[in-house]
Design a protein around this motif. Structure first.
Motif, short mmCIF file in Angstrom:
data_model
loop_
_atom_site.label_atom_id
_atom_site.label_comp_id
_atom_site.label_asym_id
_atom_site.label_seq_id
_atom_site.Cartn_x
_atom_site.Cartn_y
_atom_site.Cartn_z
N ASP A 199 0.89 -1.23 0.01
CA ASP A 199 -0.02 -0.04 -0.11
C ASP A 199 0.95 1.26 0.03
N HIS A 200 1.66 1.31 -0.83
CA HIS A 200 2.64 2.57 -1.13
C HIS A 200 1.71 3.36 -1.91
N ALA A 201 1.63 4.60 -1.49
CA ALA A 201 1.07 5.46 -2.34
C ALA A 201 1.93 7.10 -2.20
N GLY A 202 2.73 7.48 -3.19
CA GLY A 202 3.42 8.62 -2.85
C GLY A 202 3.15 9.65 -3.92
N ARG A 203 4.05 10.60 -4.15
CA ARG A 203 3.78 11.56 -4.97
C ARG A 203 4.21 11.25 -6.54
N PHE A 204 5.24 10.36 -6.59
CA PHE A 204 5.69 9.89 -7.91
C PHE A 204 4.73 8.45 -8.38
N VAL A 205 4.89 7.59 -7.18
CA VAL A 205 4.50 6.17 -7.72
C VAL A 205 3.48 5.40 -6.67
N LYS A 206 2.73 4.73 -7.23
CA LYS A 206 1.83 3.94 -6.44
C LYS A 206 1.71 2.24 -6.63
N THR A 207 1.65 1.60 -5.67
CA THR A 207 1.73 0.06 -5.88
C THR A 207 1.18 -0.63 -4.54
N ARG A 208 0.19 -1.42 -4.66
CA ARG A 208 -0.53 -2.07 -3.56
C ARG A 208 0.27 -3.37 -3.16
N GLY A 209 1.03 -3.91 -4.00
CA GLY A 209 1.61 -5.37 -3.66
C GLY A 209 0.26 -6.32 -3.05
N PRO A 210 0.66 -7.54 -2.60
CA PRO A 210 2.07 -8.03 -2.26
C PRO A 210 2.54 -8.48 -3.44
N LEU A 211 3.90 -8.72 -3.38
CA LEU A 211 4.56 -9.65 -4.23
C LEU A 211 4.32 -10.77 -4.10
N SER A 212 4.28 -11.61 -5.04
CA SER A 212 4.05 -13.39 -4.97
C SER A 212 5.61 -13.74 -4.73
N ILE A 213 6.43 -13.20 -4.28
CA ILE A 213 7.78 -13.72 -4.29
C ILE A 213 8.35 -13.59 -2.71
N PRO A 214 8.61 -14.62 -2.16
CA PRO A 214 9.11 -14.67 -0.35
C PRO A 214 10.63 -13.83 -0.56
N GLN A 215 10.89 -13.51 0.65
CA GLN A 215 12.44 -13.17 0.84
C GLN A 215 13.44 -14.27 0.33
N SER A 216 14.56 -13.54 0.12
CA SER A 216 15.67 -14.22 -0.06
C SER A 216 16.55 -14.66 0.97
N ALA A 217 17.53 -15.30 0.57
CA ALA A 217 18.44 -15.60 1.70
C ALA A 217 19.02 -14.31 2.32
N GLN A 218 19.24 -13.21 1.60
CA GLN A 218 19.92 -11.98 2.26
C GLN A 218 18.72 -11.03 2.55
N LYS A 219 17.51 -11.38 2.38
CA LYS A 219 16.14 -10.60 2.67
C LYS A 219 15.73 -9.79 1.44
N HIS A 220 16.62 -9.09 0.83
CA HIS A 220 16.59 -8.34 -0.50
C HIS A 220 17.81 -8.06 -0.98
N PRO A 221 17.76 -7.71 -2.33
CA PRO A 221 19.00 -7.25 -3.03
C PRO A 221 19.71 -6.20 -2.12
N VAL A 222 21.11 -6.14 -2.58
CA VAL A 222 22.03 -5.03 -2.15
C VAL A 222 21.81 -3.68 -3.03
N LEU A 223 21.87 -2.68 -2.16
CA LEU A 223 21.34 -1.34 -2.87
C LEU A 223 22.98 -0.73 -3.42
N MET A 224 23.10 -0.50 -4.68
CA MET A 224 24.55 0.02 -4.95
C MET A 224 24.11 1.32 -5.80
N GLN A 225 24.78 2.32 -5.72
CA GLN A 225 24.60 3.72 -6.27
C GLN A 225 26.09 4.27 -6.56
N ALA A 226 25.86 5.51 -7.72
CA ALA A 226 26.95 6.07 -8.13
C ALA A 226 26.94 7.44 -8.28
N GLY A 227 26.12 8.15 -7.65
CA GLY A 227 25.82 9.73 -7.64
C GLY A 227 26.83 10.56 -6.95
#
Length: 438
Positions: A199-227
């Motif tokens: 139930d995410h509802a923001g200024r730019f994006v909305k999505t209800r969910g849920p995903l049909s996919i369970p947590q992974s072994a590390q719970k979720h992907p690592v976040l990488m960035q280069a700004g």
């Protein structure tokens, strides 16, 4: 335990990575670009050397800023992504068991449900080894490929990126870790009370969910960035677990390192929660003199027109029409990457050049020497707290990664600067290893 560095390999699904002449080298392979074996091989090389991981840089289109078209990139063999990395990474996952695997995907162009679903599927499939290299996109050509006339301004793209990451994290928590029951006798497969809407509802994006996919072994992907811009640094301080940095020179690296580490506390994060990895290419020879000859030969293969086109693409300005004295920022508008602009300015200053001259001479950061000399340079930057490790871009593929793994990694291991074996199984576990002396 001695603090140890992290190593991540930079990859492209095309003829070259950051070096404009790399594909022309006699040792570079080309016929296998579309073959799964190419990617399986480099994955095994990197895993055998105990790299934390690798990631694919990507562009959602063909660069066409230089001279208003893509002719130079196509004719001269520029950075082209011939394959979608999301189709290549499962092949590499199947060939390995520990190596981290990263994909570049845009928060401006992709909906969070699509991002969350694709990335978590791969993370589950690989047993917790996936990273998301988060980009906001930097060229209008990408926007047009997705039905937009042009990109929003840079600050608005980061505002949207904040929301997209928030939404993805909610979606990745759709299933509790203990949701599965799998009881054949009672007929209960999973506990529905442990599956949640986002139930995410923001200024730019909305999505209800849920995903049909369970947590992974590390719970979720690592976040990488280069700004590297001010807004990009604020984003990184909030979210990034790995930062791909492109500063040139120890003083500039140290300043960036201290700035980012100093911002983490405001978000309830510790310095060790974010690994800052500096991009470099290593040209290794049996001796320093041989390495210098190799570098000179390789750099002579870098076509000047393609160097100029590469600079045009990264800064968002057609450098073939640029006149010294003009403002790159004004000409680029909402396009281009601040880190690339900063790097171009460093090349200009270091060589006492004009911007136009610097654009024609620009090459990726290079360390050149024998294995011991390369290790000396990496060690100096690492111990001086200029970085937590390195993103290694190949000058030639696959030989750059092969020679580094074969010759430099053992030297780093001998000095106690790099792991000899994986301690954990997930990418997030690799990144937590050796973060502080104890």
């Amino acid at each position: 335990m001695q603090r140890q560095m992290h190593l991540v390999a930079y990859l492209k699904t095309g003829p070259t990575a950051l070096h404009a002449g790399g594909w022309r080298h006699p040792e570079a392979t080309l016929a296998d670009i579309f073959e799964p074996a190419r990617y399986e091989h480099v994955a095994r090389v990197l895993e055998d050397a105990c790299f934390d991981g690798c990631f694919f840089a990507d562009l959602f289109g063909l660069y066409d800023i230089h001279k208003g078209g893509f002719d130079t990139y196509v004719e001269r063999g520029g950075q082209i992504s011939f394959l979608d990395p999301l189709t290549v990474l499962p092949v590499m996952a199947r060939a390995t068991s520990r190596l981290g695997l990263g994909a570049t995907l845009s928060t401006t162009l992709f909906h969070p449900y699509h991002l969350a679903r694709s990335l978590l599927s791969l993370d589950v499939f690989s047993r917790g080894r996936v990273a998301w290299n988060i980009v906001t996109s930097a060229t209008d050509l990408e926007a047009r490929n997705f039905g937009l006339e042009m990109l929003p301004d840079k600050d608005a793209r980061y505002d949207q990126a904040d929301e997209v990451v928030e939404a993805c994290l909610k979606l990745w928590r759709s299933w509790d870790a203990d949701a599965f029951v799998l009881d054949k006798t009672t007929g209960v497969f999973a506990d529905p009370s442990k599956v949640h809407y986002s139930d995410h509802a923001g200024r730019f994006v909305k999505t209800r969910g849920p995903l049909s996919i369970p947590q992974s072994a590390q719970k979720h992907p690592v976040l990488m960035q280069a700004g590297s811009s001010e807004r990009g640094r604020r984003f990184a301080a909030r979210w990034a677990e790995v930062i791909f940095a492109a500063q040139k020179g120890k003083a500039e690296m140290q300043a960036f390192y201290q700035d980012i580490k100093g911002r983490l506390d405001a978000h309830g994060r510790r310095p060790e929660d974010c690994a800052i990895l500096v991009q470099t290419s290593c040209i290794v020879g049996e001796t320093d003199a041989i390495a210098a000859e190799k570098a000179a030969y390789l750099n002579d293969l870098a076509d000047e027109e393609l160097r100029l086109a590469t600079t045009s693409s990264s800064v968002g300005v057609d450098m073939s029409r640029y006149e010294d004295g003009q403002s790159l920022s004004d000409l680029a508008g909402s396009q281009g990457m601040q880190g690339s602009v900063d790097l171009l300015e460093q090349v200009r200053r270091d060589g006492a050049l004009s911007i136009s001259q610097a654009a024609r001479k620009a090459l990726p950061n290079q360390l050149v020497g024998s294995p011991a000399t390369i290790a000396d340079q990496l060690e100096e930057l690492f111990l001086a707290q200029a970085c937590d490790g390195f993103v290694l871009a190949p000058a030639t593929f696959p030989t750059s990664h092969e020679s580094f793994a074969r010759a430099v990694v053992p030297e780093l291991q001998r000095r106690g600067l790099f792991r000899k074996a994986y301690q954990g199984k997930t990418l997030r576990e690799h990144l937590r290893e050796g973060n502080a002396a104890c």
